[in-house]
Design a protein around this motif. Structure first.
Motif, PDB file in Angstrom:
ATOM      1  N   ARG A  11       0.849  -1.194   0.000  1.00 55.59           N
ATOM      2  CA  ARG A  11       0.000   0.000   0.000  1.00 55.59           C
ATOM      3  C   ARG A  11       0.881   1.238   0.000  1.00 55.59           C
ATOM      4  NH1 ARG A  11      -3.137   2.621   4.772  1.00 55.59           N
ATOM      5  NH2 ARG A  11      -2.106   0.974   5.968  1.00 55.59           N
ATOM      6  N   GLU A  62      -7.941   1.285   6.832  1.00 52.34           N
ATOM      7  CA  GLU A  62      -9.367   1.362   6.526  1.00 52.34           C
ATOM      8  C   GLU A  62      -9.891  -0.013   6.087  1.00 52.34           C
ATOM      9  OE1 GLU A  62     -11.035   4.132   7.008  1.00 52.34           O
ATOM     10  OE2 GLU A  62     -12.966   3.399   6.250  1.00 52.34           O
ATOM     11  N   CYS A  94     -12.118  -1.672   3.878  1.00 51.38           N
ATOM     12  CA  CYS A  94     -12.944  -1.359   2.706  1.00 51.38           C
ATOM     13  C   CYS A  94     -12.629  -2.341   1.584  1.00 51.38           C
ATOM     14  CB  CYS A  94     -12.709   0.087   2.275  1.00 51.38           C
ATOM     15  SG  CYS A  94     -10.993   0.456   1.843  1.00 51.38           S
ATOM     16  N   HIS A  95     -13.299  -2.179   0.463  1.00 49.40           N
ATOM     17  CA  HIS A  95     -13.110  -3.117  -0.645  1.00 49.40           C
ATOM     18  C   HIS A  95     -11.716  -3.006  -1.259  1.00 49.40           C
ATOM     19  CE1 HIS A  95     -17.303  -4.106  -0.441  1.00 49.40           C
ATOM     20  NE2 HIS A  95     -17.647  -2.842  -0.592  1.00 49.40           N
ATOM     21  N   ALA A  96     -11.214  -1.781  -1.365  1.00 49.06           N
ATOM     22  CA  ALA A  96      -9.959  -1.550  -2.093  1.00 49.06           C
ATOM     23  C   ALA A  96      -8.710  -1.738  -1.232  1.00 49.06           C
ATOM     24  CB  ALA A  96      -9.959  -0.137  -2.683  1.00 49.06           C
ATOM     25  N   MET A  97      -8.882  -1.985   0.068  1.00 48.55           N
ATOM     26  CA  MET A  97      -7.700  -2.073   0.938  1.00 48.55           C
ATOM     27  C   MET A  97      -6.811  -3.251   0.539  1.00 48.55           C
ATOM     28  SD  MET A  97      -5.706  -0.996   3.170  1.00 48.55           S
ATOM     29  CE  MET A  97      -6.626   0.507   3.518  1.00 48.55           C
ATOM     30  N   GLN A  98      -5.496  -3.021   0.584  1.00 44.38           N
ATOM     31  CA  GLN A  98      -4.513  -4.088   0.447  1.00 44.38           C
ATOM     32  C   GLN A  98      -3.626  -4.030   1.685  1.00 44.38           C
ATOM     33  OE1 GLN A  98      -4.123  -6.638  -1.321  1.00 44.38           O
ATOM     34  NE2 GLN A  98      -2.028  -7.255  -0.897  1.00 44.38           N
ATOM     35  N   PHE A 146      -2.275 -11.535  -1.480  1.00 41.22           N
ATOM     36  CA  PHE A 146      -3.531 -11.526  -0.737  1.00 41.22           C
ATOM     37  C   PHE A 146      -3.512 -10.446   0.332  1.00 41.22           C
ATOM     38  CE2 PHE A 146      -3.033 -15.669  -2.613  1.00 41.22           C
ATOM     39  CZ  PHE A 146      -4.296 -15.952  -3.096  1.00 41.22           C
ATOM     40  N   GLY A 181     -11.381  -8.028   0.324  1.00 46.37           N
ATOM     41  CA  GLY A 181     -10.504  -8.901  -0.465  1.00 46.37           C
ATOM     42  C   GLY A 181      -9.957 -10.061   0.349  1.00 46.37           C
ATOM     43  N   ARG A 212     -10.807 -13.787  -0.332  1.00 46.23           N
ATOM     44  CA  ARG A 212     -10.173 -14.487  -1.455  1.00 46.23           C
ATOM     45  C   ARG A 212      -9.126 -15.497  -0.982  1.00 46.23           C
ATOM     46  NH1 ARG A 212      -8.986 -16.546  -5.473  1.00 46.23           N
ATOM     47  NH2 ARG A 212      -8.888 -15.774  -7.604  1.00 46.23           N
TER      48      ARG A 212
END
Lengths: 508, 508
Positions: free
Chosen positions: B436, B447, B449-453, B466, B472, B475
């Motif tokens: 990130r 955060e 959220c959907h986009a967090m890595q 992953f 995410g 997955r």
């Protein structure tokens, strides 16, 4: 010759190659210096290639396909001479190889493969502002591709692994296979020409000849980021272990074979015995049985076995003799078959009176479900035109048999109508076993498409979460990267607010 | 107590727990029989739980959140007593834990997370018909979750790993942490109640107490399919090695820490010295520095270092003493700091006159880029309220420094306007380093959220492909399964032609 970036190099001493034409010592094994040079060039190429646009990568991939096609008859004849495969198969495989390259070209040109996800920020959120977070896939780094003996084109130098790694933005170093060195060199030069004419950075592709030591040095090289392999369990497991023992472990995607169980239900076999026998014999003998999806295990209801075996024998006796890839593979075939047949409680159903590497004929054996469950030696893959029939007497016996199996690439069910619809439980058991479930079809002939999953639970592959066939294969060579609170100008195009590439994105 | 399916069990002898309140021997370590029972129940639960609908799983996840909330003050007080964390942090973390559970509930209720892909067949295609192939994600199997000392709620018993594994359809066996056994038991009972009242199969969740041996037995158990871990490099690497040496290797998702480099550019530091110093000190001391995203390395231009350090000292001197998680972590903190400070060429910039587990104060040290690049000991993580300032004199020195770093969870750049826009090259170098990238913000406060890595290149995590935070994360616990030529009735709802669930699908 080794193809290293935009040069050629042959500093090492020859190593043994084993082709359909026999054994020879004419190809120089890559030296440590050559290996280091290829990896250093790949690392350097990665610094720009990872930012290549989808359009640039697509041009490169399409140029590779064109260069391969323009090799014309020379390539076809070379593959035939080295692999013993017939002309129709070789031209078919060339077609598949070029289609694969173009499919990945279209995929990256379209661009949505990066799985872009956008979560907009909220500066006013309490107690803390919500950041703007955006994520996409980025390439891993230089990938080492081990080529496969049984697919001298479609899973070798410019095959699915190379195509998907390049599409992801990863430079590729191919470890050429001892069984088709001249094919490898022809295709490697074609890729080299394609790279030059589409202005790719030097090192985006190299090809090295060698043996196990060469492969080991590549997998252990600190600047290699991932490995793709198709071959034996022993080979795949060795690379997996090497990669995990590195100071910085890297992923190894090894496809290590499978016996691909075929389950036949009573009504189906009663109604379609002859047709089914012909279909399965066709699949077992396709490419002299040298496919990872070869149906090596056929489970049939004992009460209907006799008619089916009769029909199968008929089809088997009509099977033409075929040339195997090489003498080493033929010897391994005979050895594995001998071991299985000698494991006890196995009966030969059909065996050729004569068998040779140049003219192999199918062999079929038979055992009972009870004997099969008890003896793990009967679960071993016999790579070649062989299948084991296992007769079962009850669905409980069948379920127990399925539970005794290790992970598989595929599992197939033959049943129709009511008989099919009432076997949801069986299909559920099959789910745990394999990466692809098939109804009323053969596992050979893996379709190259978006939805394909070619990869199953261990030991079929090292990682059931990825596929080596189809567009999903690109996912192996990429990782997600999140961008937090970036100004639009500094975001990759895939994540810019205005979506200039027009790709599919998930907006949270 | 161990929570095993719908029962409780305490057959073993007590093992040492180390909480903020001290060391004690009151929790029974799970016995081999208890471990086997928990895994057997999980395996049995998987046979039905893997077919649970998104709606059923969502009800279960929401019930867990409700049961946790209904624990009220008892839970807050227990966490405070065991972790030494202040009330605001504990209630905040409880909120995050319940939000995470509800986020995963919404994700699976909506259903598109299975990444459905459909390629329609073409029976008329020449030379062979094109099969109908459909693919979706299916759960892997029982998952072992190792809980984290620094997030007694959000990354523990019902934390992100458990929530994402259950959401995927995988039963969970929690290995409770020695540092918050009572918290673990309270939450485990809440999950048990939620499972019962939403009719989940027994074994969908269990929680075992124990030490390294307990964890080892779980990771090596043949019926365990995957492992999630957040903790030290030593712990994560040990589990990774155990899992890869199994006869059937399984994935280990270990998040093993990071020093999270912060890069500050000259104009930014000149204009915003005081504000930036306060912001960074806030991040370094947040939660007594006990975060994997704690900024442990701050890279600042030498010419501007003096003013910044002055401002930082001011902010540091105002930082209130904090309680660390426990004495063992405090001792490890002192040890790691001593080692780093003793590595040579390091100067203390700010150090507390007194320091204790119950009242820790921040420490800051300083070195030069040249010294840092030369000495890998200076790259080590110091888990606690510590950061190392490294001064650089040129952008070449800064680039060399970034290249010397190992994989990180995050990398941050502070720059604005022209100074930011002209540093694309630096941002490109940062890409290779981390999972990130952040501009003008602190890495702490990940955060959900959907986009967090949340996951970076080794050694930050075992698998940079992953994430362990955000949607995410699901997955990690799923694999693709392809269905070829299935009649519509036998396809999972996600893949049926009419799309009865109304999910997003890719149609090829």
């Amino acid at each position: 010759m080794n193809i290293i970036g935009y040069t050629e190099s042959a500093q090492g001493t020859p190593f043994e190659t084993v082709t359909a034409a026999g054994r020879a010592m004419q190809y120089p094994k890559a030296t440590t210096e050559e290996i280091d040079k290829a990896v250093a060039l790949a690392k350097s190429a990665f610094s720009s290639f990872r930012f290549a646009t989808g359009i640039q990568k697509a041009a490169f991939l399409r140029a590779i396909a064109e260069e391969i096609e323009s090799l014309g008859d020379e390539l076809v004849k070379t593959v035939m001479a080295e692999s013993g495969l017939p002309e129709g198969r070789v031209t078919g495989e060339r077609g598949r190889t070029c289609s694969q390259l173009r499919l990945f070209a279209s995929l990256v040109e379209e661009g949505s493969w990066v799985e872009a996800v956008i979560d907009h920020g909220d500066p006013g959120r309490q107690p803390v502002p919500r950041p703007d977070v955006r994520r996409m896939l980025v390439p891993l780094g230089p990938v080492v591709v081990f080529t496969a003996s049984n697919f001298p084109l479609a899973f070798s130098t410019a095959g699915g692994d190379t195509a998907s790694a390049l599409a992801a933005g990863c430079p590729v170093i191919v470890k050429g296979h001892e069984s088709h060195p001249a094919t490898n060199e022809l295709v490697a030069r074609a890729i080299q020409r394609a790279a030059k004419r589409t202005d790719m950075p030097e090192g985006v592709f190299s090809s090295l000849n060698g043996d196990y030591e060469t492969g080991k040095a590549l997998v252990e090289h600190p600047d290699v980021a991932a490995v793709a392999f198709t071959g034996s369990h022993r080979g795949g497991k060795a690379l997996f272990d090497l990669a995990n023992r590195r100071p910085k472990p890297i992923p190894v995607f090894a496809e290590m074979g499978s016996i691909n169980p075929i389950i036949i239900m009573p009504r189906y076999i009663r109604d379609k015995s002859a047709q089914l026998a012909a279909q399965l014999v066709g699949s077992v003998t396709l490419g002299a049985g040298q496919f990872c999806t070869n149906p090596g295990l056929i489970l049939l209801p004992e009460a209907k076995a006799e008619d089916f075996i009769h029909a199968m024998k008929q089809a088997l006796s009509e099977a033409a003799p075929q040339c195997m890839l090489n003498e080493k593979i033929f010897d391994a075939y005979l050895g594995a078959m001998r071991q299985l047949l000698g494991a006890g409680a196995v009966e030969e159903v059909f065996a050729p009176s004569e068998n040779s590497s140049a003219a192999v004929r199918p062999t079929v054996a038979k055992t009972s479900a009870a004997a099969f469950v008890k003896n793990p030696m009967l679960h071993a893959e016999v790579f070649g035109p062989f299948t084991l029939l296992v007769t079962w007497r009850s669905e409980e016996e069948l379920e127990a048999l399925l539970k005794s199996l290790e992970g598989q690439l595929t599992a197939t069910l033959f049943a129709e109508g009511e008989e099919l619809l009432s076997h949801g439980d069986l299909l559920n058991s099959m789910r745990e076993l394999a990466g692809r479930l098939i109804i009323n079809g053969v596992p050979t002939g893996v379709e190259v498409c978006h939805a394909m999953q070619h990869g199953g639970p261990w030991p079929a592959t090292t990682d059931s979460r990825f596929t080596s066939v189809g567009t999903g294969a690109i996912r192996r060579f990429a990782r997600p990267l999140a961008f937090q609170n970036f100004p639009d100008e500094l975001l990759p195009d895939e994540l810019k607010e205005g979506n200039p590439l027009g790709i599919r994105r998930m907006v949270g």
